[in-house]
Design an enzyme around this catalytic site. Structure first.
Site, PDB file in Angstrom:
ATOM      1  N   PRO A   2      22.562  23.282   6.788  1.00  0.00           N
ATOM      2  CA  PRO A   2      22.861  24.475   7.576  1.00  0.00           C
ATOM      3  C   PRO A   2      24.138  25.146   7.078  1.00  0.00           C
ATOM      4  O   PRO A   2      25.148  24.492   6.853  1.00  0.00           O
ATOM      5  CB  PRO A   2      23.029  23.915   8.995  1.00  0.00           C
ATOM      6  CG  PRO A   2      22.227  22.653   9.003  1.00  0.00           C
ATOM      7  CD  PRO A   2      22.381  22.090   7.623  1.00  0.00           C
ATOM      8  N   GLU A   3      24.063  26.460   6.894  1.00  0.00           N
ATOM      9  CA  GLU A   3      25.209  27.226   6.418  1.00  0.00           C
ATOM     10  C   GLU A   3      25.828  27.995   7.586  1.00  0.00           C
ATOM     11  O   GLU A   3      25.449  27.797   8.742  1.00  0.00           O
ATOM     12  CB  GLU A   3      24.761  28.150   5.282  1.00  0.00           C
ATOM     13  CG  GLU A   3      24.146  27.392   4.105  1.00  0.00           C
ATOM     14  CD  GLU A   3      23.682  28.293   2.973  1.00  0.00           C
ATOM     15  OE1 GLU A   3      24.250  29.400   2.821  1.00  0.00           O
ATOM     16  OE2 GLU A   3      22.755  27.907   2.233  1.00  0.00           O
ATOM     17  N   LYS A  58      31.514  25.367   8.388  1.00  0.00           N
ATOM     18  CA  LYS A  58      30.257  24.802   8.878  1.00  0.00           C
ATOM     19  C   LYS A  58      30.490  23.765   9.973  1.00  0.00           C
ATOM     20  O   LYS A  58      29.628  22.932  10.251  1.00  0.00           O
ATOM     21  CB  LYS A  58      29.491  24.174   7.705  1.00  0.00           C
ATOM     22  CG  LYS A  58      29.204  25.152   6.565  1.00  0.00           C
ATOM     23  CD  LYS A  58      28.568  24.453   5.379  1.00  0.00           C
ATOM     24  CE  LYS A  58      28.470  25.399   4.180  1.00  0.00           C
ATOM     25  NZ  LYS A  58      27.894  24.734   2.985  1.00  0.00           N
ATOM     26  N   ARG A 270      21.671  22.793  -8.568  1.00  0.00           N
ATOM     27  CA  ARG A 270      21.172  23.646  -7.485  1.00  0.00           C
ATOM     28  C   ARG A 270      20.419  24.830  -8.075  1.00  0.00           C
ATOM     29  O   ARG A 270      20.737  25.309  -9.159  1.00  0.00           O
ATOM     30  CB  ARG A 270      22.326  24.161  -6.621  1.00  0.00           C
ATOM     31  CG  ARG A 270      23.125  23.073  -5.960  1.00  0.00           C
ATOM     32  CD  ARG A 270      24.092  23.683  -4.980  1.00  0.00           C
ATOM     33  NE  ARG A 270      24.976  22.692  -4.388  1.00  0.00           N
ATOM     34  CZ  ARG A 270      25.677  22.892  -3.289  1.00  0.00           C
ATOM     35  NH1 ARG A 270      25.582  24.049  -2.659  1.00  0.00           N
ATOM     36  NH2 ARG A 270      26.463  21.951  -2.810  1.00  0.00           N
TER      37      ARG A 270
END
Length: 286
Positions: A2-3, A58, A270
């Site tokens: 989650p960002e 975050k 990534r």
């Protein structure tokens, strides 16, 4: 993971249903998440009244009338699930921590991969906490500006993608929103950060802010495990322009032969997504 938009959405949902309420019961089912839970966590939480909520990068910060702040981090796949008074809580074997308030509202942390974190600190020492002390400015705050970004990036001989993922440069960004912001700003993810000019820095700041605001308004992006505290999905994944869209058409291009669509690039393990026409590769900057 989650960002910022997902964490902001979770924090707002918690605030809506928990602010001003008193914690009656706390349970720790597994204390071996990313870091050990404080040994006195239960004793310090039970009987405390929640006085406010905040988000830093975050991390969710829950402030208490005892002078403490409860810190929550969702890790790679964690989520917060709220049950309102009268609801029957849905059991989940990955729920490692929960608390209930005196009116029966229940808040649980579910974290299958156990990369999340729970900690407790004096509110007056939040800025000095080991997880918060070195964070860069909030991208929606006043400190994050073209001048700030230009000064920081001038010293970075890494890709702009890597620089924006560095939480000491700007707090809360992750792979999804960096890819989306770079596309809107017309900057290739492999560009050296120090090669951006003032106009590009300004476009990038504006793009980051716009993407984050739109994502928050949509409740974040639901990818694999993420849901809002009420169990609803976020919707911003339907507005992605490049992320996860390799091989599909660029929404800003006329199509072949000028542009064959969104491409994928691996950077430091990534995936980055970009349009080679809208985001000229290094060496072909127009």
């Amino acid at each position: 993971m989650p960002e910022l938009p997902e964490v902001e959405t979770v924090m707002r949902g918690m605030r809506l249903h928990l602010d001003g309420k008193t914690i009656a019961r706390v349970a720790v089912r597994r204390a071996d998440l990313r870091f050990p839970f404080p040994a006195d966590l239960v004793a310090r939480l039970e009987g405390a009244t929640i006085t406010g909520f905040a988000r830093r990068a975050k991390y969710i910060l829950i402030r208490l009338d005892t002078g403490d702040t409860l810190l929550l981090h969702l890790g790679m796949s964690g989520r917060v699930l709220l049950s309102l008074p009268g609801d029957a809580p849905v059991p989940d074997r990955h729920e490692h921590f929960f608390f209930e308030t005196t009116d029966g509202t229940r808040c649980g942390l579910i974290d299958p991969r156990r990369f999340g974190a729970v900690d407790l600190m004096p509110t007056a020492e939040e800025r000095a906490h080991r997880l918060l002390a070195r964070l860069g400015p909030e991208p929606l705050g006043n400190q994050f500006s073209q001048h700030w970004l230009q000064e920081v990036l001038a010293r970075r001989r890494t890709s702009i993608k890597a620089a924006l993922l560095d939480q000491t440069v700007v707090a809360g960004l992750g792979n999804i929103y960096v890819s989306e912001a770079l596309f809107r700003a017309g900057i290739h993810p492999a560009r050296l950060a120090c090669t951006l000019d003032a106009a590009e820095d300004a476009r990038l700041v504006q793009a980051i802010r716009a993407v984050l605001r739109e994502a928050i308004a949509a409740g974040g992006s639901s990818l694999r495990d993420y849901v809002q505290p009420d169990g609803e999905l976020g919707y911003f994944q339907h507005a992605w322009r490049v992320y996860g869209r390799a091989g599909q058409g660029c929404p800003d291009c006329p199509g072949p032969p000028a542009c064959h669509g969104v491409e994928r690039l691996e950077q430091a393990g990534r995936s980055s997504f970009f349009c080679p026409l809208c985001q000229p590769p290094p060496g072909k900057v127009s």
